[in-house]
Design a protein around this motif. Structure first.
Motif, PDB file in Angstrom:
ATOM      1  N   GLY A 146       0.770  -1.234   0.000  1.00 56.99           N
ATOM      2  CA  GLY A 146       0.000   0.000   0.000  1.00 56.99           C
ATOM      3  C   GLY A 146       0.804   1.289   0.000  1.00 56.99           C
ATOM      4  N   ALA A 147       0.063   2.380  -0.191  1.00 50.98           N
ATOM      5  CA  ALA A 147       0.648   3.705  -0.342  1.00 50.98           C
ATOM      6  C   ALA A 147       1.223   4.212   0.970  1.00 50.98           C
ATOM      7  CB  ALA A 147      -0.412   4.681  -0.843  1.00 50.98           C
ATOM      8  N   VAL A 148       2.355   4.893   0.865  1.00 54.49           N
ATOM      9  CA  VAL A 148       2.975   5.487   2.043  1.00 54.49           C
ATOM     10  C   VAL A 148       3.294   6.963   1.808  1.00 54.49           C
ATOM     11  CG1 VAL A 148       5.335   4.930   1.397  1.00 54.49           C
ATOM     12  CG2 VAL A 148       4.736   5.085   3.824  1.00 54.49           C
ATOM     13  N   GLY A 149       2.991   7.452   0.629  1.00 50.81           N
ATOM     14  CA  GLY A 149       3.216   8.860   0.334  1.00 50.81           C
ATOM     15  C   GLY A 149       4.306   9.118  -0.670  1.00 50.81           C
ATOM     16  N   HIS A 150       5.174   8.138  -0.895  1.00 54.01           N
ATOM     17  CA  HIS A 150       6.276   8.357  -1.837  1.00 54.01           C
ATOM     18  C   HIS A 150       6.802   7.035  -2.399  1.00 54.01           C
ATOM     19  CE1 HIS A 150       7.863   7.960   2.300  1.00 54.01           C
ATOM     20  NE2 HIS A 150       8.707   7.130   1.711  1.00 54.01           N
ATOM     21  N   GLY A 151       5.993   5.998  -2.369  1.00 54.92           N
ATOM     22  CA  GLY A 151       6.480   4.674  -2.775  1.00 54.92           C
ATOM     23  C   GLY A 151       6.501   4.436  -4.266  1.00 54.92           C
ATOM     24  N   GLY A 152       5.612   5.134  -4.985  1.00 51.19           N
ATOM     25  CA  GLY A 152       5.599   4.989  -6.437  1.00 51.19           C
ATOM     26  C   GLY A 152       5.076   3.649  -6.908  1.00 51.19           C
ATOM     27  N   ASP A 184       1.157   8.787  11.103  1.00 48.07           N
ATOM     28  CA  ASP A 184       0.512   8.772   9.796  1.00 48.07           C
ATOM     29  C   ASP A 184       1.474   8.387   8.680  1.00 48.07           C
ATOM     30  OD1 ASP A 184      -1.634  11.616  10.509  1.00 48.07           O
ATOM     31  OD2 ASP A 184      -1.873   9.476  10.913  1.00 48.07           O
ATOM     32  N   CYS A 185       2.722   8.869   8.742  1.00 47.50           N
ATOM     33  CA  CYS A 185       3.640   8.655   7.629  1.00 47.50           C
ATOM     34  C   CYS A 185       4.039   7.192   7.491  1.00 47.50           C
ATOM     35  CB  CYS A 185       4.890   9.509   7.811  1.00 47.50           C
ATOM     36  SG  CYS A 185       5.864   9.115   9.266  1.00 47.50           S
ATOM     37  N   LEU A 186       3.920   6.427   8.573  1.00 43.40           N
ATOM     38  CA  LEU A 186       4.305   5.025   8.510  1.00 43.40           C
ATOM     39  C   LEU A 186       3.118   4.073   8.610  1.00 43.40           C
ATOM     40  CD1 LEU A 186       7.518   4.978  10.743  1.00 43.40           C
ATOM     41  CD2 LEU A 186       7.366   4.999   8.265  1.00 43.40           C
ATOM     42  N   LEU A 187       1.915   4.642   8.665  1.00 44.62           N
ATOM     43  CA  LEU A 187       0.739   3.825   8.904  1.00 44.62           C
ATOM     44  C   LEU A 187       0.600   2.688   7.910  1.00 44.62           C
ATOM     45  CD1 LEU A 187      -1.971   3.340  10.307  1.00 44.62           C
ATOM     46  CD2 LEU A 187      -2.996   5.016   8.781  1.00 44.62           C
ATOM     47  N   LYS A 188       0.688   3.001   6.615  1.00 45.37           N
ATOM     48  CA  LYS A 188       0.426   1.988   5.609  1.00 45.37           C
ATOM     49  C   LYS A 188       1.484   0.889   5.636  1.00 45.37           C
ATOM     50  CE  LYS A 188      -3.063   4.270   3.914  1.00 45.37           C
ATOM     51  NZ  LYS A 188      -2.947   4.928   2.640  1.00 45.37           N
ATOM     52  N   LYS A 189       2.760   1.284   5.758  1.00 44.66           N
ATOM     53  CA  LYS A 189       3.809   0.294   5.660  1.00 44.66           C
ATOM     54  C   LYS A 189       3.912  -0.590   6.899  1.00 44.66           C
ATOM     55  CE  LYS A 189       5.302   1.028   1.570  1.00 44.66           C
ATOM     56  NZ  LYS A 189       5.145   0.023   0.534  1.00 44.66           N
ATOM     57  N   HIS A 266     -10.906  -0.382  -1.602  1.00 39.16           N
ATOM     58  CA  HIS A 266      -9.523  -0.836  -1.421  1.00 39.16           C
ATOM     59  C   HIS A 266      -8.596  -0.029  -2.311  1.00 39.16           C
ATOM     60  CE1 HIS A 266      -9.820  -3.030  -5.237  1.00 39.16           C
ATOM     61  NE2 HIS A 266     -10.854  -3.712  -4.782  1.00 39.16           N
ATOM     62  N   GLU A 267      -7.299  -0.031  -1.967  1.00 36.85           N
ATOM     63  CA  GLU A 267      -6.317   0.759  -2.706  1.00 36.85           C
ATOM     64  C   GLU A 267      -5.937   0.134  -4.040  1.00 36.85           C
ATOM     65  OE1 GLU A 267      -2.846   1.784  -0.517  1.00 36.85           O
ATOM     66  OE2 GLU A 267      -3.952   2.473   1.239  1.00 36.85           O
ATOM     67  N   GLU A 309      -0.003  10.629  -6.531  1.00 32.35           N
ATOM     68  CA  GLU A 309      -0.583   9.659  -5.609  1.00 32.35           C
ATOM     69  C   GLU A 309      -1.912  10.116  -5.012  1.00 32.35           C
ATOM     70  OE1 GLU A 309       0.737   8.141  -1.286  1.00 32.35           O
ATOM     71  OE2 GLU A 309       2.008   7.378  -2.907  1.00 32.35           O
ATOM     72  N   PRO A 310      -2.073  11.391  -4.604  1.00 33.24           N
ATOM     73  CA  PRO A 310      -3.356  11.809  -4.027  1.00 33.24           C
ATOM     74  C   PRO A 310      -4.539  11.641  -4.978  1.00 33.24           C
ATOM     75  CG  PRO A 310      -1.646  13.418  -3.514  1.00 33.24           C
ATOM     76  CD  PRO A 310      -1.061  12.468  -4.518  1.00 33.24           C
ATOM     77  N   PHE A 311      -4.291  11.716  -6.294  1.00 32.48           N
ATOM     78  CA  PHE A 311      -5.375  11.535  -7.253  1.00 32.48           C
ATOM     79  C   PHE A 311      -5.730  10.063  -7.427  1.00 32.48           C
ATOM     80  CE2 PHE A 311      -3.221  15.488  -8.383  1.00 32.48           C
ATOM     81  CZ  PHE A 311      -4.284  16.373  -8.422  1.00 32.48           C
ATOM     82  N   TYR A 312      -4.777   9.212  -7.151  1.00 31.43           N
ATOM     83  CA  TYR A 312      -4.979   7.770  -7.320  1.00 31.43           C
ATOM     84  C   TYR A 312      -5.776   7.183  -6.160  1.00 31.43           C
ATOM     85  CZ  TYR A 312      -3.765   2.796  -7.797  1.00 31.43           C
ATOM     86  OH  TYR A 312      -3.820   1.431  -7.912  1.00 31.43           O
ATOM     87  N   MET A 313      -5.526   7.678  -4.957  1.00 27.01           N
ATOM     88  CA  MET A 313      -6.033   7.052  -3.745  1.00 27.01           C
ATOM     89  C   MET A 313      -7.556   7.141  -3.621  1.00 27.01           C
ATOM     90  SD  MET A 313      -3.515   5.723  -2.233  1.00 27.01           S
ATOM     91  CE  MET A 313      -4.215   5.431  -0.613  1.00 27.01           C
ATOM     92  N   PRO A 314      -8.200   6.082  -3.098  1.00 30.04           N
ATOM     93  CA  PRO A 314      -9.630   6.149  -2.774  1.00 30.04           C
ATOM     94  C   PRO A 314      -9.815   6.900  -1.447  1.00 30.04           C
ATOM     95  CG  PRO A 314      -8.772   3.961  -2.283  1.00 30.04           C
ATOM     96  CD  PRO A 314      -7.649   4.736  -2.898  1.00 30.04           C
ATOM     97  N   THR A 315     -10.151   8.159  -1.514  1.00 23.68           N
ATOM     98  CA  THR A 315     -10.242   9.032  -0.356  1.00 23.68           C
ATOM     99  C   THR A 315     -11.640   9.000   0.252  1.00 23.68           C
ATOM    100  OG1 THR A 315     -10.852  10.927  -1.700  1.00 23.68           O
ATOM    101  CG2 THR A 315      -8.495  10.535  -1.358  1.00 23.68           C
ATOM    102  N   LYS A 316     -11.800   9.694   1.384  1.00 25.47           N
ATOM    103  CA  LYS A 316     -13.118   9.729   2.029  1.00 25.47           C
ATOM    104  C   LYS A 316     -14.134  10.468   1.148  1.00 25.47           C
ATOM    105  CE  LYS A 316     -12.699  13.978   4.766  1.00 25.47           C
ATOM    106  NZ  LYS A 316     -12.953  14.591   6.081  1.00 25.47           N
TER     107      LYS A 316
END
Length: 322
Positions: A146-152, A184-189, A266-267, A309-316
């Protein structure tokens, strides 16, 4: 024939060793196991809640203590791993059981299969191919997703549907309560997709108007959407699926029959994602109770973007307006 006899004898010895694991109620290992479980669960007796990487570290300690056949290995594992989940293991259990490997995921998985089954073969099909003579039941693969903010396009992928499509594997996400307290920055990983034992889905929020289903980090997004929806008078029921294979159809079905609506998020990309499996199954099982088509709010059918990444993510907001 001689080879098969030798393999059967090795399997019998492994089974005998498994039976001698120290899980009896009066053993010191069992007492330690109960104590650690109480602490990790935040139970009584002076226990306290822990963050996710500490819980993973405790679980690995328990596995290595109680099973002499257990090993932990992978990239950077020896010094604690990039998320510190294996800190202290090598010092306590020795570098012959906790050690680094080369930067080669294929090699790590192949070695794990061979170590678990004493023969290198396809892990998921090993029991089937051998006619239940052998298995890889001791093999657990723990991996980030999953996304972490800079994983690509590599490190932010969510490939769970790929593993769900392989008969013989069990695919599980750690439950939502374990992520509380992570930054938050490490939540996904910190959320680890694990091939392990099945478990029941959990209804983490009761509601009456619509059922929302997710797993892993997406549960945090669904909870935010529920809070916003509540301001508009919409009552959402949220289910943490936790285990994808085999997934808990009964819990989901009971919820959908109550609310009449279902949204899965889901992501991973929407096409071929595991949300499609859920949608198809619930459409079959709850057809007469559904008041609207099953909705899916997921990632896009593109490689995971880095800058966008922000455009890709399924946001609230996407959940609120699927």
């Amino acid at each position: 024939m001689a080879t098969m006899r030798a393999l059967r004898e090795a399997a019998r010895k492994a089974a005998a060793l498994t039976e001698r694991r120290h899980f009896s109620g009066g053993s010191a290992a069992a007492a330690g196991l109960a104590e650690r479980n109480e602490v990790a669960a935040g139970g009584g007796g002076g226990g306290k809640a822990v963050n996710l990487f500490t819980a993973v570290n405790q679980a690995l300690h328990i596995a290595l203590e109680t099973d002499p056949r257990a090993y932990v290995f992978g990239e950077d594992i020896g010094f604690g791993g990039v998320f510190r989940c294996t800190t202290g293991l090598a010092d306590r259990f020795g570098k012959n059981r906790v050690f680094n490997t080369p930067l080669c995921e294929q090699g790590i998985a192949g070695f794990a299969i061979g170590l678990a089954a004493m023969i290198v073969n396809e892990a998921a099909k090993f029991r089937y191919r051998s006619g239940n003579e052998f298995n890889c039941g001791g093999l657990t693969i723990r991996t980030p997703y999953g996304a972490v903010g800079h994983g690509g396009h590599y490190h932010s992928q969510s490939p769970e549907a790929f593993f769900c499509h392989v008969p013989g594997l069990k695919v599980k996400f750690l439950a939502l309560p374990l992520i509380c307290g992570c930054t938050d920055c490490l939540l996904k990983k910190f959320l680890k997709m694990t091939i392990c034992c099945p478990s029941q889905a959990e209804v983490i929020r009761k509601g009456s108007d619509i059922t929302l289903i997710g797993w892993g980090a997406q549960l945090a997004v669904l909870k935010e959407a529920c809070e916003d929806a509540a301001k508009d008078g919409i009552s959402c029921e949220v289910i943490d699926l936790r285990t994808l294979i085999p997934w808990d159809k009964e819990t989901v079905e009971a919820s959908v029959k109550k609310t009449g609506k279902l949204l899965v998020s889901h992501e991973a990309p929407i096409t071929g994602g595991f949300g499609a499996e859920i949608a198809a199954s619930i459409a079959e099982r709850c057809f007469q109770r559904l008041e609207a088509p099953v909705a899916r709010v997921c990632g896009l059918d593109t490689p995971f973007p880095l800058v966008y990444e922000p455009f890709y993510m399924p946001t609230k907001n996407k959940v609120m307006m699927p």
